[in-house]
Design an enzyme around this catalytic site. Structure first.
Site, PDB file in Angstrom:
ATOM      1  N   ARG A  42      -5.286 -20.398   5.279  1.00  0.00           N
ATOM      2  CA  ARG A  42      -6.362 -20.124   4.193  1.00  0.00           C
ATOM      3  C   ARG A  42      -7.239 -20.703   3.017  1.00  0.00           C
ATOM      4  NH1 ARG A  42      -6.866 -15.440   0.635  1.00  0.00           N
ATOM      5  NH2 ARG A  42      -7.163 -15.861  -1.294  1.00  0.00           N
ATOM      6  N   LEU A  67     -13.247 -14.529  -0.890  1.00  0.00           N
ATOM      7  CA  LEU A  67     -11.933 -14.559  -0.537  1.00  0.00           C
ATOM      8  C   LEU A  67     -10.771 -13.711  -1.247  1.00  0.00           C
ATOM      9  CD1 LEU A  67     -11.057 -17.788   0.937  1.00  0.00           C
ATOM     10  CD2 LEU A  67     -11.764 -16.096   2.516  1.00  0.00           C
ATOM     11  N   SER A  68     -10.556 -12.105  -0.989  1.00  0.00           N
ATOM     12  CA  SER A  68      -9.857 -11.349  -1.830  1.00  0.00           C
ATOM     13  C   SER A  68      -8.340 -11.782  -1.743  1.00  0.00           C
ATOM     14  CB  SER A  68      -9.374  -9.861  -0.966  1.00  0.00           C
ATOM     15  OG  SER A  68     -10.379  -9.822  -0.859  1.00  0.00           O
ATOM     16  N   ALA A  69      -7.128 -11.450  -2.489  1.00  0.00           N
ATOM     17  CA  ALA A  69      -6.128 -11.835  -2.807  1.00  0.00           C
ATOM     18  C   ALA A  69      -5.133 -11.924  -1.576  1.00  0.00           C
ATOM     19  CB  ALA A  69      -5.126 -11.228  -3.816  1.00  0.00           C
ATOM     20  N   TYR A  73      -5.734  -9.068   1.608  1.00  0.00           N
ATOM     21  CA  TYR A  73      -4.978  -8.690   3.166  1.00  0.00           C
ATOM     22  C   TYR A  73      -4.091  -8.859   3.936  1.00  0.00           C
ATOM     23  CZ  TYR A  73     -10.099 -11.842   2.611  1.00  0.00           C
ATOM     24  OH  TYR A  73     -11.119 -11.970   2.284  1.00  0.00           O
TER      25      TYR A  73
END
Length: 420
Positions: A42, A67-69, A73
């Site tokens: 990540r 970016l989502s948490a 995802y």
């Protein structure tokens, strides 16, 4: 298009540690999804000055990059129910982090498309994709479906565009656009999107029928409304084409798969590697987990906790069990039974305490062994004047390709022009 929910799990020290935490919290539940998450670091999708925040379970945004948490995802990947050869469309593809993980599961004969509103983010995504292909240690462990991205608003997709097996939308979908987005999936396909503050899984069961399942509460920025018109008509955005593989690409896939398969067959007694052709059996299969003393200590600690919980349950169960009465319902007999029960509880409690002390001593012994090993390594470093480093794992596929009696340009092509 940022999922701002997060903080569901503890921050990790590295990518593996973050994935361990997501597994423990049951956000990652399948081996296939776990392998993909471990294969794509990540932090590689963060700007360098923000890498220290990459392993926190939080969303991140810088300008148009988002970016989502990790927990979001994880739920998305599990809900999509991915497998090789399916087609995937990512609405709001962002950095390409999710699309890259998806591509590791789809394999070379899947379809991996994305549409992103901002041109600078598309450029960033392609830079990260190129870096993953050229430098990632995990790349040769998989058969990869390389994603393709286009710039545009996902609400302006051309009506003539083909439908997909799997679709994810990374922005909150308003009710007015729900039907539009649902029609992007084929019958039998799956759509995952934020709808009414819930991450929602929608399965298309027929031309006009869907099954809906709410997954978790989320908070996403809404889809941005189209602003462009051409001669008074809404602008349409063409999605990437379904490209037919060239003979050279097909040959590369087949050669790499054959070499990997024969290598795995020769090493199956010691370790088996998975691929998109063969899913595998967890992280020992993929060789993607970095085991070390820290994980050994953690396992001992968990074993101790589990033993304490079990012992406590036993004691509580004994204490809560009703005292038996004698055949005459004699009160004196009941008092004696109650006293005997209390003595039994006291004995079990003492046994639990002894077990706890024994497990604590075991954990301390493991930590002492690790410390002794570290001291021995440091002493050897001082004596030799050299740093001791863990030797990297041999990339068997790369070694076999380099040993083939082929021209160097062809070998480079088979290696995707990777230098490692």
């Amino acid at each position: 298009m940022l999922g701002i929910m997060g903080g569901a799990v503890s921050a990790g020290e590295d990518n593996d540690d973050l994935i361990d935490n997501l597994k423990e919290a049951y956000y990652i539940r399948s081996d296939l999804v776990e392998r993909a998450f471990r294969a794509v670091d990540r932090a590689d999708y963060y700007l360098d000055e923000y890498r220290e925040n990459a392993y926190k379970d939080l969303a991140w945004r810088h300008g148009n990059i988002h970016l989502s948490a990790p927990c979001i995802y994880s739920e998305v990947m599990e809900a999509l129910d991915l497998h090789p050869r399916v087609s995937f469309l990512n609405l709001g593809s962002g950095t390409g982090y999710l699309s890259t993980m998806v591509g590791l599961i789809l394999g070379p004969f899947g379809v991996n498309h994305g549409i992103e509103l901002h041109a600078d983010v598309i450029e960033y995504a392609y830079q990260k994709l190129d870096s993953f292909i050229k430098t990632s240690d995990s790349f040769d462990k998989f058969e990869f479906c390389e994603p393709s991205f286009v710039v545009g608003n996902c609400l302006e997709i051309s009506p003539e565009s083909r439908q997909y097996d799997r679709v994810y939308c990374g922005a909150g979908v308003q009710k007015d656009h729900e039907k539009y987005v649902k029609n992007l999936i084929k019958v039998g396909g799956i759509l995952v999107m934020p709808l009414e503050e819930k991450l929602t899984k929608i399965t298309r069961t027929g031309p006009n029928s869907w099954e809906t399942k709410k997954i978790i509460s989320v908070s996403f920025a809404p889809l941005i409304q189209p602003k462009h018109n051409v001669n008074g008509k809404p602008k349409t955005v063409p999605l990437p084409k379904y490209e037919v593989r060239t003979l050279q690409e097909l040959a590369r896939f087949c050669i790499r798969h054959t070499l990997r398969a024969t290598s795995d067959a020769g090493e199956c007694q010691s370790r088996t590697r998975g691929s998109s052709f063969s899913v595998g059996r967890g992280l020992a299969v993929a060789g993607l987990h970095k085991y070390g003393p820290r994980f050994k200590r953690r396992r001992v600690h968990r074993r101790r906790c589990n033993a304490l919980v079990l012992a406590t349950r036993q004691v509580v169960g004994s204490a809560m069990s009703p005292a038996s009465l004698d055949s005459n319902n004699n009160q004196g007999g009941r008092a004696e039974d109650e006293e005997a029960g209390r003595r039994e509880v006291r004995r079990e409690t003492r046994g639990c305490r002894r077990a706890a002390r024994g497990l604590m001593e075991e954990e301390e012994m493991v930590e002492e062994e690790v410390e002794e090993e570290q001291e021995e390594e440091e002493e050897e470093e001082r004596e030799t004047g050299e740093l001791l480093r863990v030797q990297p794992a041999v990339n068997v596929l790369r070694e076999r390709i380099l040993s083939l009696p082929l021209p160097e340009p062809l070998k480079r092509f088979l290696l995707y022009y990777r230098n490692k």
